[in-house]
Design an enzyme around this catalytic site. Sequence first.
Site, PDB file in Angstrom:
ATOM      1  N   VAL A 148       0.822  -1.200   0.099  1.00 21.12           N
ATOM      2  CA  VAL A 148       0.179  -0.018  -0.019  1.00 21.12           C
ATOM      3  C   VAL A 148       0.661   1.466  -0.138  1.00 21.12           C
ATOM      4  O   VAL A 148       0.507   2.178  -0.807  1.00 21.12           O
ATOM      5  CB  VAL A 148      -0.947   0.078   1.068  1.00 21.12           C
ATOM      6  N   ASN A 171     -14.874  -4.697   2.343  1.00 21.16           N
ATOM      7  CA  ASN A 171     -14.273  -5.768   2.041  1.00 21.16           C
ATOM      8  C   ASN A 171     -14.872  -7.056   2.524  1.00 21.16           C
ATOM      9  O   ASN A 171     -15.041  -8.123   1.962  1.00 21.16           O
ATOM     10  CB  ASN A 171     -12.604  -5.741   2.788  1.00 21.16           C
ATOM     11  N   CYS A 220      -5.956  -9.092   2.185  1.00 21.74           N
ATOM     12  CA  CYS A 220      -6.954  -8.050   2.656  1.00 21.74           C
ATOM     13  C   CYS A 220      -8.038  -8.969   3.147  1.00 21.74           C
ATOM     14  O   CYS A 220      -8.537  -8.842   4.660  1.00 21.74           O
ATOM     15  CB  CYS A 220      -7.366  -7.141   1.559  1.00 21.74           C
ATOM     16  N   THR A 251      -5.007  -0.340   6.895  1.00 20.46           N
ATOM     17  CA  THR A 251      -6.502  -0.896   7.414  1.00 20.46           C
ATOM     18  C   THR A 251      -6.493  -1.084   8.848  1.00 20.46           C
ATOM     19  O   THR A 251      -5.912  -1.775   9.392  1.00 20.46           O
ATOM     20  CB  THR A 251      -6.945  -1.926   6.454  1.00 20.46           C
ATOM     21  N   HIS A 303     -17.644 -14.720  -9.372  1.00 19.31           N
ATOM     22  CA  HIS A 303     -17.168 -15.747 -10.001  1.00 19.31           C
ATOM     23  C   HIS A 303     -16.914 -16.863  -9.054  1.00 19.31           C
ATOM     24  O   HIS A 303     -15.990 -16.885  -8.115  1.00 19.31           O
ATOM     25  CB  HIS A 303     -15.704 -15.237 -10.729  1.00 19.31           C
ATOM     26  N   LYS A 331     -13.939   1.029   5.189  1.00 23.48           N
ATOM     27  CA  LYS A 331     -13.045  -0.093   4.855  1.00 23.48           C
ATOM     28  C   LYS A 331     -13.405  -1.616   5.143  1.00 23.48           C
ATOM     29  O   LYS A 331     -13.641  -2.399   4.060  1.00 23.48           O
ATOM     30  CB  LYS A 331     -11.557   0.456   5.071  1.00 23.48           C
ATOM     31  N   PHE A 355      -8.313   1.350  -1.162  1.00 20.34           N
ATOM     32  CA  PHE A 355      -9.099   0.577  -1.902  1.00 20.34           C
ATOM     33  C   PHE A 355      -8.525  -0.051  -3.142  1.00 20.34           C
ATOM     34  O   PHE A 355      -9.151   0.127  -4.302  1.00 20.34           O
ATOM     35  CB  PHE A 355     -10.234   1.233  -2.405  1.00 20.34           C
ATOM     36  N   LYS A 397      15.470  -3.399   1.561  1.00 22.32           N
ATOM     37  CA  LYS A 397      14.221  -3.176   0.671  1.00 22.32           C
ATOM     38  C   LYS A 397      14.524  -1.640   0.163  1.00 22.32           C
ATOM     39  O   LYS A 397      14.267  -1.196  -1.057  1.00 22.32           O
ATOM     40  CB  LYS A 397      12.687  -3.026   1.421  1.00 22.32           C
ATOM     41  N   GLY A 443     -15.186 -20.133  -7.312  1.00 19.01           N
ATOM     42  CA  GLY A 443     -13.912 -20.554  -7.541  1.00 19.01           C
ATOM     43  C   GLY A 443     -13.285 -21.483  -6.172  1.00 19.01           C
ATOM     44  O   GLY A 443     -14.391 -21.913  -5.478  1.00 19.01           O
TER      45      GLY A 443
END
Length: 436
Positions: A11, A211, A263, A122, A254, A207, A152, A35, A256
Amino acid sequence: MKITMIGAGYVGLVSGVCFSDFGHDVICVDKDTAKIEALEAGRMPIYEPGLQQIVAENVRDGRLAFSTDLAESVRDRDVIFIAVGTPSRRGDGHADLSYVLDAARQIAEHVTGFTVIVTKSTVPVGTGDEVERIMREANPSADIAVVSNPEFLREGAAIDDFKRPDRIVIGLEDDRARPVMSEVYRPLYLNHSPLLFTARRTSELIKYAGNAFLAMKITYINEIADLCEKVGANVQEVARGIGLDGRIGAKFLHAGPGYGGSCFPKDTLALVKTAQDYESPIRLIETTIAVNDTRKRAMGRKVIAAAGGDVRGRKVAILGLTFKPNTDDMRDSPSITIIQALQDAGALITAYDPEGMDNARKLLEDVTYADSPYVAAQDADALVIVTEWNEFRALNLARLKAAMRTPLFVDMRNVYQVSEVTRHGFSYVGVGRAGG
């Protein structure tokens, strides 16, 4: 504006880079020296389409820099975003806020002038209150306004999501922050992106509620898929039929192997824990979590059943390891549970994923990794599509058939038409479609 992003993870990095692309002066800070050194050398710590190019352009133009020095990076800045991880806390499932609160303490010690502090991570309802309390306790003279601005972003489409958002939610208690945040996002006004100002706690809940709803929608269509298999219906046509209703919409319908990623699993669990703490349990989300967890293991059993009930000593080729395409993220991926279920039944696993194999090696044992779908399929007794990468959508079925020992094709994403696969001599099993 002068912006500092604390945290150069998924993020933080994407947000910081996009802000710099808007023309802001951005510093991305992370305590991980390796990093930061990699980013300064132009190497990305995550796979996200288009990210490397935008980083290079903005570093070259002097709008984007990386640092491990938090103290120096937060002085004389207009806005400081906190975008550190909030993983599920071991033991109770609550969001672990230790990284957020630690960042708040450090920022408070070094911030100068009026500064807007924004939680991009979040976080559960009330975290902004705690951030503000900690910062004022650490530095009573700090002139700050604490804001909630949840992200988002969809992995694999994060840059486009950031630049063309459905909405920008900003929760605040101090009106001085309103013009500052409006200026931060001013470049998006041309796209008519709705800027929604709310109270801080409302923003934090938006948020999680969003989700959780999407996770519930995925789980709903998966349960309908199971029913379709029993009654002889086609879940893809059912999804289309209900998705054309504007009140429902086609997205996230969909069928699956279940949801995963960074998240949905942790956010649904954190929302459930928050609701329990406030004695307002959310039974729908509690059930969503339970059904999704069970489904992943059930998908392993689905493969075993398709193989005649016994996979001991038999080779199963897995195509797709990441929780979704266009990312290298393996967090809570359905492939992990599916592979473990197959291994528990004695199967030998060979796998291929375009981007996720390095991360998969850290999580999975006794898996052989191939450098193409066709190498993975060599001498396999079953081939299973778990993640719908584009390169799996037009496989050479004749070549696959020739490579495999047993022509069993299990399509957990319903990428292929039944007739297309069976005419090449495969036995085909899909999800939510009777007889395959």
